[in-house]
Design a protein around this motif. Structure first.
Motif, PDB file in Angstrom:
ATOM      1  N   ARG A 119      -3.830   0.528   8.594  1.00  0.00           N
ATOM      2  CA  ARG A 119      -5.133   0.006   8.159  1.00  0.00           C
ATOM      3  C   ARG A 119      -4.985  -0.467   6.714  1.00  0.00           C
ATOM      4  O   ARG A 119      -4.006  -0.172   6.031  1.00  0.00           O
ATOM      5  CB  ARG A 119      -6.205   1.084   8.273  1.00  0.00           C
ATOM      6  N   SER A 134      -7.453   0.028   4.281  1.00  0.00           N
ATOM      7  CA  SER A 134      -8.118   0.915   3.325  1.00  0.00           C
ATOM      8  C   SER A 134      -8.696   0.174   2.116  1.00  0.00           C
ATOM      9  O   SER A 134      -8.453   0.538   0.969  1.00  0.00           O
ATOM     10  CB  SER A 134      -7.150   2.024   2.865  1.00  0.00           C
ATOM     11  N   ARG A 151     -10.923  12.810  -4.330  1.00  0.00           N
ATOM     12  CA  ARG A 151      -9.912  13.879  -4.321  1.00  0.00           C
ATOM     13  C   ARG A 151     -10.216  14.890  -5.428  1.00  0.00           C
ATOM     14  O   ARG A 151     -11.066  14.651  -6.276  1.00  0.00           O
ATOM     15  CB  ARG A 151      -8.532  13.258  -4.521  1.00  0.00           C
ATOM     16  N   TYR A 173      -0.848  -0.969  -4.633  1.00  0.00           N
ATOM     17  CA  TYR A 173      -2.138  -0.274  -4.572  1.00  0.00           C
ATOM     18  C   TYR A 173      -1.878   1.141  -5.082  1.00  0.00           C
ATOM     19  O   TYR A 173      -1.220   1.945  -4.431  1.00  0.00           O
ATOM     20  CB  TYR A 173      -2.588  -0.252  -3.110  1.00  0.00           C
ATOM     21  N   ALA A 174      -2.363   1.427  -6.271  1.00  0.00           N
ATOM     22  CA  ALA A 174      -2.050   2.713  -6.898  1.00  0.00           C
ATOM     23  C   ALA A 174      -3.197   3.717  -6.812  1.00  0.00           C
ATOM     24  O   ALA A 174      -2.972   4.920  -6.725  1.00  0.00           O
ATOM     25  CB  ALA A 174      -1.678   2.492  -8.359  1.00  0.00           C
ATOM     26  N   PHE A 175      -4.446   3.213  -6.870  1.00  0.00           N
ATOM     27  CA  PHE A 175      -5.587   4.124  -6.855  1.00  0.00           C
ATOM     28  C   PHE A 175      -6.808   3.347  -6.396  1.00  0.00           C
ATOM     29  O   PHE A 175      -7.181   2.329  -6.986  1.00  0.00           O
ATOM     30  CB  PHE A 175      -5.823   4.702  -8.260  1.00  0.00           C
ATOM     31  N   SER A 176      -7.448   3.826  -5.335  1.00  0.00           N
ATOM     32  CA  SER A 176      -8.585   3.096  -4.781  1.00  0.00           C
ATOM     33  C   SER A 176      -9.897   3.650  -5.332  1.00  0.00           C
ATOM     34  O   SER A 176      -9.940   4.766  -5.868  1.00  0.00           O
ATOM     35  CB  SER A 176      -8.582   3.189  -3.254  1.00  0.00           C
ATOM     36  N   ILE A 179       0.887  -1.169   0.000  1.00  0.00           N
ATOM     37  CA  ILE A 179       0.000   0.000   0.000  1.00  0.00           C
ATOM     38  C   ILE A 179       0.927   1.220   0.000  1.00  0.00           C
ATOM     39  O   ILE A 179       1.558   1.533   1.011  1.00  0.00           O
ATOM     40  CB  ILE A 179      -0.932  -0.005   1.228  1.00  0.00           C
ATOM     41  N   MET A 180       1.030   1.846  -1.149  1.00  0.00           N
ATOM     42  CA  MET A 180       2.005   2.933  -1.342  1.00  0.00           C
ATOM     43  C   MET A 180       1.398   4.230  -0.817  1.00  0.00           C
ATOM     44  O   MET A 180       0.787   4.978  -1.567  1.00  0.00           O
ATOM     45  CB  MET A 180       2.320   3.082  -2.832  1.00  0.00           C
ATOM     46  N   ASP A 181       1.565   4.496   0.453  1.00  0.00           N
ATOM     47  CA  ASP A 181       0.891   5.658   1.042  1.00  0.00           C
ATOM     48  C   ASP A 181       1.897   6.707   1.533  1.00  0.00           C
ATOM     49  O   ASP A 181       2.994   6.363   1.957  1.00  0.00           O
ATOM     50  CB  ASP A 181       0.001   5.197   2.207  1.00  0.00           C
ATOM     51  N   ARG A 231       2.503  -1.599   4.399  1.00  0.00           N
ATOM     52  CA  ARG A 231       1.952  -0.258   4.206  1.00  0.00           C
ATOM     53  C   ARG A 231       2.949   0.763   4.733  1.00  0.00           C
ATOM     54  O   ARG A 231       3.447   0.650   5.847  1.00  0.00           O
ATOM     55  CB  ARG A 231       0.616  -0.083   4.925  1.00  0.00           C
ATOM     56  N   ASN A 291     -10.459   6.990  -3.957  1.00  0.00           N
ATOM     57  CA  ASN A 291      -9.576   8.105  -4.318  1.00  0.00           C
ATOM     58  C   ASN A 291     -10.206   9.086  -5.316  1.00  0.00           C
ATOM     59  O   ASN A 291      -9.685  10.186  -5.533  1.00  0.00           O
ATOM     60  CB  ASN A 291      -8.218   7.598  -4.837  1.00  0.00           C
TER      61      ASN A 291
HETATM   62  C1  IPE Z   1      -4.854   3.864   0.211  1.00  0.00           C
HETATM   63  O1  IPE Z   1      -4.353   5.088   0.608  1.00  0.00           O
HETATM   64  C2  IPE Z   1      -4.930   3.804  -1.286  1.00  0.00           C
HETATM   65  C3  IPE Z   1      -3.662   3.827  -2.005  1.00  0.00           C
HETATM   66  C4  IPE Z   1      -2.476   3.807  -1.474  1.00  0.00           C
HETATM   67  C5  IPE Z   1      -3.782   3.872  -3.431  1.00  0.00           C
HETATM   68  P1  IPE Z   1      -5.319   6.300   1.012  1.00  0.00           P
HETATM   69  O2  IPE Z   1      -4.424   7.394   1.437  1.00  0.00           O
HETATM   70  O3  IPE Z   1      -6.269   6.565  -0.078  1.00  0.00           O
HETATM   71  O4  IPE Z   1      -6.116   5.672   2.243  1.00  0.00           O
HETATM   72  P2  IPE Z   1      -6.717   6.366   3.528  1.00  0.00           P
HETATM   73  O5  IPE Z   1      -7.586   7.501   3.045  1.00  0.00           O
HETATM   74  O6  IPE Z   1      -5.564   6.841   4.335  1.00  0.00           O
HETATM   75  O7  IPE Z   1      -7.469   5.277   4.225  1.00  0.00           O
END
Ligand code: IPE
Ligand code: IPE
Ligand code: MG
Length: 243
Positions: free
Chosen positions: A197, A199, A70, A61-64, A17-19, A191, A67
């Motif tokens: 989490r 997500s 936004r 995970y590039a785009f949920s 999860i690339m956050d 993550r 997302n």
């Molecule tokens: C999860 O990250 C989705 C990706 C990494 C693509 P988000 O930043 O969208 O998730 P939340 O809002 O912190 O749960």
């Protein structure tokens, strides 16, 4: 652990999860889009290292599905970056025998991105090296809903009965199932950015995944840190409910 043992315990499937692109941008006084651009560069390096390490499946995970909330500017910018990334990297990915797959409802993303995805899927379709999966317009609940609908239609047509529905059938109907050559469940989910989490990521598939969290923001996440986390995983004992 010696090298042989490590190789044997290497996870087959690592999901990430690339956050933290936005926070990285803020910290560095640049635009959110520059943060996403830095994130793409980090992703390139992680793909290379995963390949060198002999990991068979890497999912990012590039785009949920969430997302889309936004700003239009950010969403458009992310897809433009994706098109740019595929355009500049596809040849190298293909030369390295990497197979690209997309998990999610990707036909609903902006047209230019759909076109470049189609090209990437087609170009790499016979590659049997690293299996690189991009979760794009992906949501775990939406994926389960999609699977439920597929199975319900088989029941309502009379092809199968309600009691014929099995866990395997559900797995097979997910994006990671038959439509993408049956990708095994992730052994390890990492993550970045300190959030702990999922997500909405791989909700069905994560049942027995090990989870690893790091405070590093995604653009700062290095191949060495990735390798250290994966090696630490190789030392963990997974019990799958047994004792
Ligand atoms: C999860 O990250 C989705 C990706 C990494 C693509 P988000 O930043 O969208 O998730 P939340 O809002 O912190 O749960
Ligand atoms: C992850 O970084 C990339 C996507 C979700 C597309 P974020 O953009 O969520 O970064 P933060 O969480 O705002 O720092
Ligand atoms: Mg985030």
């Amino acid at each position: 652990m010696d090298k042989k043992e490590l190789t044997e315990k290497m996870p087959a499937h690592v999901a990430v999860i690339m956050d933290g692109n936005g926070r990285w941008a803020e910290r560095n006084g640049v635009s959110r889009l520059s943060g996403h651009n830095a994130g793409m560069l980090a992703m390139k390096e992680i793909i290379k290292r995963a390949d060198v390490m002999g990991i068979k499946y890497l999912t990012v995970y590039a785009f949920s599905t969430e997302n889309w909330k936004r700003s239009q500017e950010e969403v458009g910018g992310i897809f433009n970056l994706l098109v740019k990334y595929v355009g500049s990297e596809l040849t190298e990915l293909h030369e390295n025998n990497v197979r690209v797959r997309i998990l999610g409802d990707w036909r609903q993303v902006p047209k230019a991105a759909v076109t470049s995805i189609e090209k990437a899927l087609d170009t790499t379709k016979n590659n049997d090296g690293l299996q690189f999966n991009i979760a794009l317009n992906y949501g775990g609940r939406q994926e389960i809903l999609h699977a439920v609908r597929t199975i319900c239609s088989r029941v309502s047509s009379g092809e199968i009965g309600i009691s014929d529905v099995t866990e395997t059938m559900i797995s097979d109907a997910l994006y990671t199932g038959e439509e993408n050559g049956k990708i095994p469940d992730p052994d390890l989910i990492i993550r970045t950015s300190g959030e702990e989490r999922l997500s909405n990521f791989l909700l069905w598939q994560c049942a027995y995944s090990e989870l690893a969290f790091t405070d590093s923001l995604w653009p700062d996440f290095t191949p060495d840190e990735f390798e250290n986390i994966v090696h630490a995983f190789a030392g963990r004992k997974r019990r799958f409910g047994g004792r």
